[in-house]
Enzyme design. Structure first.
Site, PDB file in Angstrom:
ATOM      1  N   LYS A   1      -7.965  -3.993  -9.021  1.00 55.07           N
ATOM      2  CA  LYS A   1      -8.929  -5.137  -9.067  1.00 55.07           C
ATOM      3  C   LYS A   1      -9.584  -5.198 -10.492  1.00 55.07           C
ATOM      4  O   LYS A   1      -9.942  -4.164 -10.456  1.00 55.07           O
ATOM      5  CB  LYS A   1      -9.748  -5.039  -7.566  1.00 55.07           C
ATOM      6  CG  LYS A   1      -8.705  -4.742  -6.440  1.00 55.07           C
ATOM      7  CD  LYS A   1      -9.593  -4.587  -4.704  1.00 55.07           C
ATOM      8  CE  LYS A   1      -8.558  -4.605  -3.658  1.00 55.07           C
ATOM      9  NZ  LYS A   1      -8.961  -4.463  -2.766  1.00 55.07           N
TER      10      LYS A   1
ATOM     11  N   PHE B   1     -15.476 -11.507   5.633  1.00 55.98           N
ATOM     12  CA  PHE B   1     -15.634 -11.016   4.285  1.00 55.98           C
ATOM     13  C   PHE B   1     -14.381 -11.907   3.264  1.00 55.98           C
ATOM     14  O   PHE B   1     -14.731 -11.566   1.906  1.00 55.98           O
ATOM     15  CB  PHE B   1     -15.532  -9.540   3.769  1.00 55.98           C
ATOM     16  CG  PHE B   1     -14.040  -8.972   4.715  1.00 55.98           C
ATOM     17  CD1 PHE B   1     -13.177  -9.377   3.890  1.00 55.98           C
ATOM     18  CD2 PHE B   1     -14.111  -8.676   5.767  1.00 55.98           C
ATOM     19  CE1 PHE B   1     -12.426  -8.499   4.218  1.00 55.98           C
ATOM     20  CE2 PHE B   1     -12.788  -7.901   5.709  1.00 55.98           C
ATOM     21  CZ  PHE B   1     -11.715  -8.044   5.495  1.00 55.98           C
TER      22      PHE B   1
ATOM     23  N   ARG C   1      -0.346   4.410  -0.219  1.00 56.63           N
ATOM     24  CA  ARG C   1      -1.403   3.710   0.096  1.00 56.63           C
ATOM     25  C   ARG C   1      -1.963   5.468   0.725  1.00 56.63           C
ATOM     26  O   ARG C   1      -3.523   5.214   0.622  1.00 56.63           O
ATOM     27  CB  ARG C   1      -0.642   3.601   2.331  1.00 56.63           C
ATOM     28  CG  ARG C   1      -0.377   1.780   1.877  1.00 56.63           C
ATOM     29  CD  ARG C   1      -1.687   1.118   2.380  1.00 56.63           C
ATOM     30  NE  ARG C   1      -3.151   0.723   3.001  1.00 56.63           N
ATOM     31  CZ  ARG C   1      -3.333  -0.284   2.804  1.00 56.63           C
ATOM     32  NH1 ARG C   1      -3.661  -0.793   2.749  1.00 56.63           N
ATOM     33  NH2 ARG C   1      -4.918   0.023   4.276  1.00 56.63           N
TER      34      ARG C   1
ATOM     35  N   THR D   1     -10.061   2.165   2.997  1.00 60.12           N
ATOM     36  CA  THR D   1     -10.895   1.287   2.673  1.00 60.12           C
ATOM     37  C   THR D   1     -12.175   1.522   1.578  1.00 60.12           C
ATOM     38  O   THR D   1     -12.493   0.979   0.980  1.00 60.12           O
ATOM     39  CB  THR D   1     -10.941  -0.079   3.574  1.00 60.12           C
ATOM     40  OG1 THR D   1      -9.731  -0.076   3.956  1.00 60.12           O
ATOM     41  CG2 THR D   1     -11.417  -1.356   3.157  1.00 60.12           C
TER      42      THR D   1
ATOM     43  N   ARG E   1      -9.336   5.663  -4.338  1.00 61.91           N
ATOM     44  CA  ARG E   1     -10.469   4.434  -4.026  1.00 61.91           C
ATOM     45  C   ARG E   1     -12.034   6.096  -4.216  1.00 61.91           C
ATOM     46  O   ARG E   1     -13.457   5.542  -4.318  1.00 61.91           O
ATOM     47  CB  ARG E   1     -10.436   4.365  -3.371  1.00 61.91           C
ATOM     48  CG  ARG E   1     -10.014   3.064  -2.980  1.00 61.91           C
ATOM     49  CD  ARG E   1      -8.899   2.430  -1.674  1.00 61.91           C
ATOM     50  NE  ARG E   1      -8.824   1.254  -2.063  1.00 61.91           N
ATOM     51  CZ  ARG E   1      -8.320   0.316  -0.887  1.00 61.91           C
ATOM     52  NH1 ARG E   1      -7.921   0.910   0.492  1.00 61.91           N
ATOM     53  NH2 ARG E   1      -7.691  -1.000  -0.794  1.00 61.91           N
TER      54      ARG E   1
ATOM     55  N   ASN F   1     -12.943  -1.742  -4.496  1.00 61.02           N
ATOM     56  CA  ASN F   1     -12.288  -0.602  -4.226  1.00 61.02           C
ATOM     57  C   ASN F   1     -11.015  -0.224  -5.287  1.00 61.02           C
ATOM     58  O   ASN F   1     -10.621   0.352  -4.540  1.00 61.02           O
ATOM     59  CB  ASN F   1     -12.337  -0.538  -2.651  1.00 61.02           C
ATOM     60  CG  ASN F   1     -11.615  -1.268  -2.117  1.00 61.02           C
ATOM     61  OD1 ASN F   1     -10.847  -2.116  -2.536  1.00 61.02           O
ATOM     62  ND2 ASN F   1     -11.007  -1.651  -1.095  1.00 61.02           N
TER      63      ASN F   1
ATOM     64  N   HIS G   1      -5.457  -3.071  -4.560  1.00 58.10           N
ATOM     65  CA  HIS G   1      -4.517  -3.133  -3.338  1.00 58.10           C
ATOM     66  C   HIS G   1      -3.502  -2.486  -2.763  1.00 58.10           C
ATOM     67  O   HIS G   1      -2.823  -2.518  -4.059  1.00 58.10           O
ATOM     68  CB  HIS G   1      -4.860  -4.187  -3.061  1.00 58.10           C
ATOM     69  CG  HIS G   1      -3.741  -4.571  -1.858  1.00 58.10           C
ATOM     70  ND1 HIS G   1      -4.111  -5.715  -1.775  1.00 58.10           N
ATOM     71  CD2 HIS G   1      -2.549  -5.382  -2.750  1.00 58.10           C
ATOM     72  CE1 HIS G   1      -3.341  -5.652  -0.455  1.00 58.10           C
ATOM     73  NE2 HIS G   1      -2.001  -5.928  -1.524  1.00 58.10           N
TER      74      HIS G   1
HETATM   75  P1  ADP Z   1      -6.888  -2.570   2.293  1.00 54.95           P
HETATM   76  O1  ADP Z   1      -7.438  -3.327   1.141  1.00 54.95           O
HETATM   77  O2  ADP Z   1      -7.398  -0.885   2.710  1.00 54.95           O
HETATM   78  O3  ADP Z   1      -5.682  -2.867   2.977  1.00 54.95           O
HETATM   79  P2  ADP Z   1      -7.678  -4.742   3.980  1.00 54.95           P
HETATM   80  O4  ADP Z   1      -6.396  -5.200   4.143  1.00 54.95           O
HETATM   81  O5  ADP Z   1      -8.432  -3.793   5.489  1.00 54.95           O
HETATM   82  O6  ADP Z   1      -8.223  -3.177   3.027  1.00 54.95           O
HETATM   83  O7  ADP Z   1      -8.991  -5.406   2.964  1.00 54.95           O
HETATM   84  C1  ADP Z   1      -8.950  -5.861   2.026  1.00 54.95           C
HETATM   85  C2  ADP Z   1     -10.038  -5.700   0.834  1.00 54.95           C
HETATM   86  O8  ADP Z   1     -10.843  -6.733   1.512  1.00 54.95           O
HETATM   87  C3  ADP Z   1     -10.642  -4.803   1.577  1.00 54.95           C
HETATM   88  O9  ADP Z   1      -9.801  -3.772   0.007  1.00 54.95           O
HETATM   89  C4  ADP Z   1     -11.321  -4.875   0.120  1.00 54.95           C
HETATM   90  O10 ADP Z   1     -11.383  -4.866  -0.895  1.00 54.95           O
HETATM   91  C5  ADP Z   1     -12.108  -6.233   1.618  1.00 54.95           C
HETATM   92  N1  ADP Z   1     -12.764  -5.271   2.253  1.00 54.95           N
HETATM   93  C6  ADP Z   1     -12.156  -4.984   3.631  1.00 54.95           C
HETATM   94  N2  ADP Z   1     -12.808  -5.010   4.398  1.00 54.95           N
HETATM   95  C7  ADP Z   1     -14.333  -5.357   4.064  1.00 54.95           C
HETATM   96  C8  ADP Z   1     -15.791  -5.453   4.335  1.00 54.95           C
HETATM   97  N3  ADP Z   1     -16.215  -5.006   5.799  1.00 54.95           N
HETATM   98  N4  ADP Z   1     -16.726  -5.580   3.745  1.00 54.95           N
HETATM   99  C9  ADP Z   1     -16.575  -6.196   1.829  1.00 54.95           C
HETATM  100  N5  ADP Z   1     -15.126  -6.827   2.353  1.00 54.95           N
HETATM  101  C10 ADP Z   1     -14.337  -5.702   3.187  1.00 54.95           C
HETATM  102 MG    MG Z   2      -4.951  -4.696   3.613  1.00 59.65          MG
END
Ligand code: ADP
Ligand code: MG
Length: 138
Positions: free
Chosen positions: A9, A57, A85, A91, A102, A112, A115
């Protein structure tokens, strides 16, 4: 063999961490079979994250994802989706385990650093979103 989509990212690319993160990916035994650096438009980021469009978000996330270049790649290996993962970590980096990308590099729950696809169906959509078959080796 399974394939998954990885994005390094903007927070990580802007801190020159793409090489270090690719090292972690390759040290884990996953194989990079496609890769490029791109700078997404807002519309492209919104299309990629359409499953999250109702989330609070979404606007911030899509603005962040088009704030600078990203490195997108396709990773291949046995059980690649789950393995990546695990390597990424939780996350929210506050909850990420030692040794994960992360834990080491993420700034906060949004910025973070990486992806990774979360299921075979999303991996198929996400790899096709960024790459044609001609761009995938092996
Ligand atoms: P992941 O990337 O671990 O699969 P998600 O699919 O739930 O997580 O969310 C996609 C992306 O959205 C996250 O990687 C993060 O960049 C952002 N995100 C997720 N939850 C939040 C939150 N509560 N506040 C701000 N950004 C968030
Ligand atoms: Mg995701």
């Amino acid at each position: 063999m399974e394939r998954t989509l990885s994005i390094i990212k903007p927070d990580a690319v802007s801190r020159n961490l793409a090489g270090a993160i690719l090292n972690m990916i390759q040290d884990s035994g996953l194989t990079v079979v496609a890769m490029k650096m791109i700078h997404m438009s807002k519309a492209q980021a919104e299309g990629f994250y359409h499953v999250h469009k109702a989330r609070p978000f979404f606007a911030d996330l899509t603005a962040f994802m088009c704030s600078g270049p990203v490195v997108v790649s396709i990773l291949e290996g046995d059980n690649a989706i789950a393995r990546y993962r695990t390597l990424m970590g939780a996350t929210n980096p506050a909850n990420a385990e030692e040794g994960t990308i992360r834990k080491r590099y993420a700034l906060d729950i949004e910025k973070n650093s990486v992806h990774g696809s979360d299921a075979p169906e999303t991996a198929a959509f996400e790899t096709a979103y960024f790459f044609s078959n001609l761009e995938i080796v092996g």
